[in-house]
Design a protein around this motif. Sequence first.
Motif, mmCIF file in Angstrom:
data_model
loop_
_atom_site.group_PDB
_atom_site.id
_atom_site.type_symbol
_atom_site.label_atom_id
_atom_site.label_comp_id
_atom_site.label_asym_id
_atom_site.label_seq_id
_atom_site.Cartn_x
_atom_site.Cartn_y
_atom_site.Cartn_z
ATOM 1 N N THR A 18 0.658 -1.004 -0.042
ATOM 2 C CA THR A 18 0.371 -0.092 -0.045
ATOM 3 C C THR A 18 1.062 1.161 0.336
ATOM 4 O OG1 THR A 18 -2.142 -1.189 1.079
ATOM 5 C CG2 THR A 18 -2.083 0.993 1.527
ATOM 6 N N VAL A 19 1.974 1.617 1.160
ATOM 7 C CA VAL A 19 2.677 2.152 0.815
ATOM 8 C C VAL A 19 3.402 2.519 -0.661
ATOM 9 C CG1 VAL A 19 4.727 3.054 2.381
ATOM 10 C CG2 VAL A 19 2.735 2.409 3.576
ATOM 11 N N PHE A 24 4.587 5.139 -4.588
ATOM 12 C CA PHE A 24 5.122 4.830 -6.320
ATOM 13 C C PHE A 24 4.591 6.213 -7.508
ATOM 14 C CE2 PHE A 24 4.339 3.146 -10.508
ATOM 15 C CZ PHE A 24 5.964 2.890 -11.167
ATOM 16 N N ASN A 25 2.550 5.899 -6.844
ATOM 17 C CA ASN A 25 1.909 7.133 -7.216
ATOM 18 C C ASN A 25 1.702 8.290 -7.231
ATOM 19 O OD1 ASN A 25 0.524 4.779 -9.274
ATOM 20 N ND2 ASN A 25 -0.179 4.616 -7.860
#
Length: 166
Positions: A18-19, A24-25
């Motif tokens: 999740t992190v 990344f996004n």
Amino acid sequence: MENENKKSDILELSNELTVRRYLFNKDHVNRILSIPDYIALHIIKETEHLETIYAGRTYLKDLAEKMQLSIRQTSRMVGNLKDRGLVKWSHDGDGREGTYVTITESGEEILKKQENILKDYYGKVIQQYGEDNLIQLLHMMKQLETVMHSQLEGMEVSEEDDREIE
């Protein structure tokens, strides 16, 4: 005890994934456009170059589908792009036949600038990381996304079944 360790490992891996997806996004590249705006303009421009029955028009429903957004979210985004002079928003007939967008000259210029920034940035990243590594990573990410989507679909079906039982 082993079962609890497995659950703990899964939770840690879930949190890490999740992190990583969040980071990344997150937009760390110099940008002129937000990621959704860039993708929308790219799709619109790409559609204009295709010889289709749509005659270079990108219909709102098609844009929403490609971006996996609701019509309301897509309308809001296209409205913002229109307000900035990056797209023209028109409709067929009285609007019931469909609304569509086309990219403006200003939109094309902004898109080109953003593409050059991304090309320069990702060119350096790919050179350092390795093209083969990136291709393998992208392939693995597609596999992971397929599994994640199938799990989400399974969860949605389970929730529907639970509601029917009640």
